[in-house]
Write a protein that holds these residues in place. Structure first.
Motif, PDB file in Angstrom:
ATOM      1  N   PHE A  81       0.507  -1.372  -0.307  1.00 36.00           N
ATOM      2  CA  PHE A  81      -0.063   0.294  -0.086  1.00 36.00           C
ATOM      3  C   PHE A  81       1.236   1.157  -0.156  1.00 36.00           C
ATOM      4  CE2 PHE A  81      -4.004  -2.317   1.372  1.00 36.00           C
ATOM      5  CZ  PHE A  81      -3.438  -3.185   2.109  1.00 36.00           C
TER       6      PHE A  81
ATOM      7  N   TYR B  68       0.242   5.089   1.120  1.00 37.44           N
ATOM      8  CA  TYR B  68      -0.717   6.347   2.203  1.00 37.44           C
ATOM      9  C   TYR B  68       0.131   7.691   1.983  1.00 37.44           C
ATOM     10  CZ  TYR B  68      -3.515   2.418   3.885  1.00 37.44           C
ATOM     11  OH  TYR B  68      -4.866   1.169   4.025  1.00 37.44           O
TER      12      TYR B  68
ATOM     13  N   LEU C 108      -3.923   9.118   7.312  1.00 32.10           N
ATOM     14  CA  LEU C 108      -4.061   8.518   6.347  1.00 32.10           C
ATOM     15  C   LEU C 108      -5.392   8.243   4.939  1.00 32.10           C
ATOM     16  CD1 LEU C 108      -1.966   6.521   8.051  1.00 32.10           C
ATOM     17  CD2 LEU C 108      -0.974   7.903   6.793  1.00 32.10           C
TER      18      LEU C 108
ATOM     19  N   PHE D 228       3.909  -0.172   8.112  1.00 32.28           N
ATOM     20  CA  PHE D 228       5.079   0.644   7.661  1.00 32.28           C
ATOM     21  C   PHE D 228       6.338   1.645   7.609  1.00 32.28           C
ATOM     22  CE2 PHE D 228       0.218   3.467   6.914  1.00 32.28           C
ATOM     23  CZ  PHE D 228       0.123   2.639   8.080  1.00 32.28           C
TER      24      PHE D 228
ATOM     25  N   PHE E 251      -8.393  -1.025  13.490  1.00 34.11           N
ATOM     26  CA  PHE E 251      -7.092  -1.112  13.836  1.00 34.11           C
ATOM     27  C   PHE E 251      -6.442   0.530  15.005  1.00 34.11           C
ATOM     28  CE2 PHE E 251      -6.315  -5.041  11.250  1.00 34.11           C
ATOM     29  CZ  PHE E 251      -7.334  -4.491  10.506  1.00 34.11           C
TER      30      PHE E 251
ATOM     31  N   TYR F  19      -2.870   2.462  15.986  1.00 28.87           N
ATOM     32  CA  TYR F  19      -1.462   2.169  15.508  1.00 28.87           C
ATOM     33  C   TYR F  19      -1.345   3.450  16.424  1.00 28.87           C
ATOM     34  CZ  TYR F  19      -2.163  -0.583  11.729  1.00 28.87           C
ATOM     35  OH  TYR F  19      -2.673  -1.430  10.215  1.00 28.87           O
TER      36      TYR F  19
ATOM     37  N   PRO G  99       3.369   5.075  11.055  1.00 26.68           N
ATOM     38  CA  PRO G  99       2.424   4.345  12.765  1.00 26.68           C
ATOM     39  C   PRO G  99       2.456   3.066  12.882  1.00 26.68           C
ATOM     40  CG  PRO G  99       0.791   5.424  10.470  1.00 26.68           C
ATOM     41  CD  PRO G  99       2.777   5.475   9.667  1.00 26.68           C
TER      42      PRO G  99
ATOM     43  N   PHE H 240       1.725  -0.496  14.669  1.00 27.68           N
ATOM     44  CA  PHE H 240       0.843  -1.158  15.056  1.00 27.68           C
ATOM     45  C   PHE H 240       0.434  -1.697  16.404  1.00 27.68           C
ATOM     46  CE2 PHE H 240      -2.938  -3.999  14.746  1.00 27.68           C
ATOM     47  CZ  PHE H 240      -2.290  -5.424  15.646  1.00 27.68           C
TER      48      PHE H 240
ATOM     49  N   ASP I  37      -5.177  -9.535  18.175  1.00 29.42           N
ATOM     50  CA  ASP I  37      -4.096  -9.573  18.476  1.00 29.42           C
ATOM     51  C   ASP I  37      -3.715  -8.125  19.293  1.00 29.42           C
ATOM     52  OD1 ASP I  37      -1.191  -9.125  17.965  1.00 29.42           O
ATOM     53  OD2 ASP I  37      -1.353  -9.505  15.460  1.00 29.42           O
TER      54      ASP I  37
ATOM     55  N   LEU J 121      -3.736   6.624  16.312  1.00 26.40           N
ATOM     56  CA  LEU J 121      -4.821   6.676  14.525  1.00 26.40           C
ATOM     57  C   LEU J 121      -5.205   5.173  14.942  1.00 26.40           C
ATOM     58  CD1 LEU J 121      -1.455   6.626  12.040  1.00 26.40           C
ATOM     59  CD2 LEU J 121      -4.210   9.036  12.361  1.00 26.40           C
TER      60      LEU J 121
ATOM     61  N   THR K 106     -11.062  -8.660   6.642  1.00 25.79           N
ATOM     62  CA  THR K 106      -9.364  -8.571   6.615  1.00 25.79           C
ATOM     63  C   THR K 106      -9.141  -9.196   5.291  1.00 25.79           C
ATOM     64  OG1 THR K 106      -9.729  -7.703   8.733  1.00 25.79           O
ATOM     65  CG2 THR K 106      -7.893  -9.159   8.226  1.00 25.79           C
TER      66      THR K 106
ATOM     67  N   ILE L 282      -8.656  -2.512   2.575  1.00 24.47           N
ATOM     68  CA  ILE L 282      -8.717  -1.413   2.988  1.00 24.47           C
ATOM     69  C   ILE L 282      -9.011  -0.876   3.696  1.00 24.47           C
ATOM     70  CG2 ILE L 282      -9.106   1.330   1.557  1.00 24.47           C
ATOM     71  CD1 ILE L 282      -9.409  -0.379  -0.442  1.00 24.47           C
ATOM     72  N   GLN L 283      -7.751  -0.733   4.879  1.00 29.32           N
ATOM     73  CA  GLN L 283      -7.903   0.377   5.767  1.00 29.32           C
ATOM     74  C   GLN L 283      -8.411   1.785   5.470  1.00 29.32           C
ATOM     75  OE1 GLN L 283      -5.701  -0.400   9.254  1.00 29.32           O
ATOM     76  NE2 GLN L 283      -5.030  -2.953   8.054  1.00 29.32           N
TER      77      GLN L 283
ATOM     78  N   PHE M 267      -8.464   5.296   7.773  1.00 31.42           N
ATOM     79  CA  PHE M 267      -7.929   6.049   8.836  1.00 31.42           C
ATOM     80  C   PHE M 267      -9.253   6.717   9.247  1.00 31.42           C
ATOM     81  CE2 PHE M 267      -3.703   3.897  10.205  1.00 31.42           C
ATOM     82  CZ  PHE M 267      -3.815   3.156   8.503  1.00 31.42           C
ATOM     83  N   GLY M 268      -9.038   6.851  11.128  1.00 33.18           N
ATOM     84  CA  GLY M 268      -9.212   8.634  11.496  1.00 33.18           C
ATOM     85  C   GLY M 268      -8.294   9.126  11.277  1.00 33.18           C
TER      86      GLY M 268
END
Lengths: 114, 113
Positions: A34, A36, A44, A104, B33, B35, B43, B45, B56, B91, B98, B101-102, B104-105
């Protein structure tokens, strides 16, 4: 160790010039890949992704990226940069291809000169 | 809402205080998720939920960090006895399934003084 490397911490290009941001990963199998983009104070935004198939992928805002298995690379390109492209760019990898957990790179800051 | 919403956007805490950070994922998104993004870094995880199950939590840096998603929608990341090294942007991201595509906020910027 497994990692994602963006060798260029900071890049400056002139508006209208071409751009290439580098990304290398060190995982055995082909992961999901990916790119971003993050503008100041923003989350992101996904530019593009590679899961399988054609190794040249097109994204939003005129960006494209090419997956090269032999080089473990997934470089981001744009033929003509606009001032609004100035931002931080992150390459990310989902190494297990089934958990969604992203690894990342440390990011590349793009500055655009008028 | 249309996107992932995080609150508060900014949080200042004194060292030793407990904080709670909230994430509202996109409606219907199964995966969530968290981060942590330190200044000038990518970021990293922290933890992952599928519905209400935390599948996880290998990225949580210490037992002071705790996350929950009791009803499979809103999630809260709690940090107890905050330390200066906890200062970062946190984040949240959600995805329909899963792997996928993630989204994000905008993140919560935590400053521990």
């Amino acid at each position: 160790a497994q990692s994602v490397t963006q060798p260029d911490i900071h890049i400056t290009v002139s508006e209208g010039a071409s751009l290439e941001l580098r990304c290398n990963y060190s995982y055995g199998a082909t992961p999901y890949l990916f790119w971003y983009v993050q503008s100041p104070g923003q989350g992101l935004q996904l530019l593009l992704k590679y899961f399988s198939g054609d190794t040249l992928v097109q994204g939003i805002k005129g960006f494209e990226a090419e997956f090269k298995r032999s080089q473990s690379s997934f470089n981001l390109r744009k033929p003509s940069v606009h001032w609004s492209d100035a931002a931080e760019y992150f390459c990310a990898v989902d190494p297990s291809s089934n958990t969604g957990k992203l690894i990342f790179g440390q990011g590349t800051t793009l500055q655009v000169k008028p | 809402g249309a996107g992932v919403s995080q609150s508060p956007r900014y949080k200042v805490a004194k060292r030793g205080q407990d904080v709670a950070l909230r994430c509202d994922p996109i409606s219907g998104h199964v995966s969530l998720f968290w981060y942590q993004q330190a200044l000038g870094q990518g970021p990293e995880f922290l933890t992952y939920f599928q519905n209400e199950a935390q599948l996880d939590k290998s990225g949580l840096p210490s037992d002071r960090f705790f996350a929950e998603r009791p009803e499979g929608s809103v999630s809260t990341l709690k940090i107890q006895r905050t330390q200066q090294e906890d200062s970062a942007v946190y984040l949240c991201a959600s995805s329909l399934r899963t792997p996928n595509i993630q989204y994000f906020g905008a993140g919560t910027r935590l400053s521990v003084l």
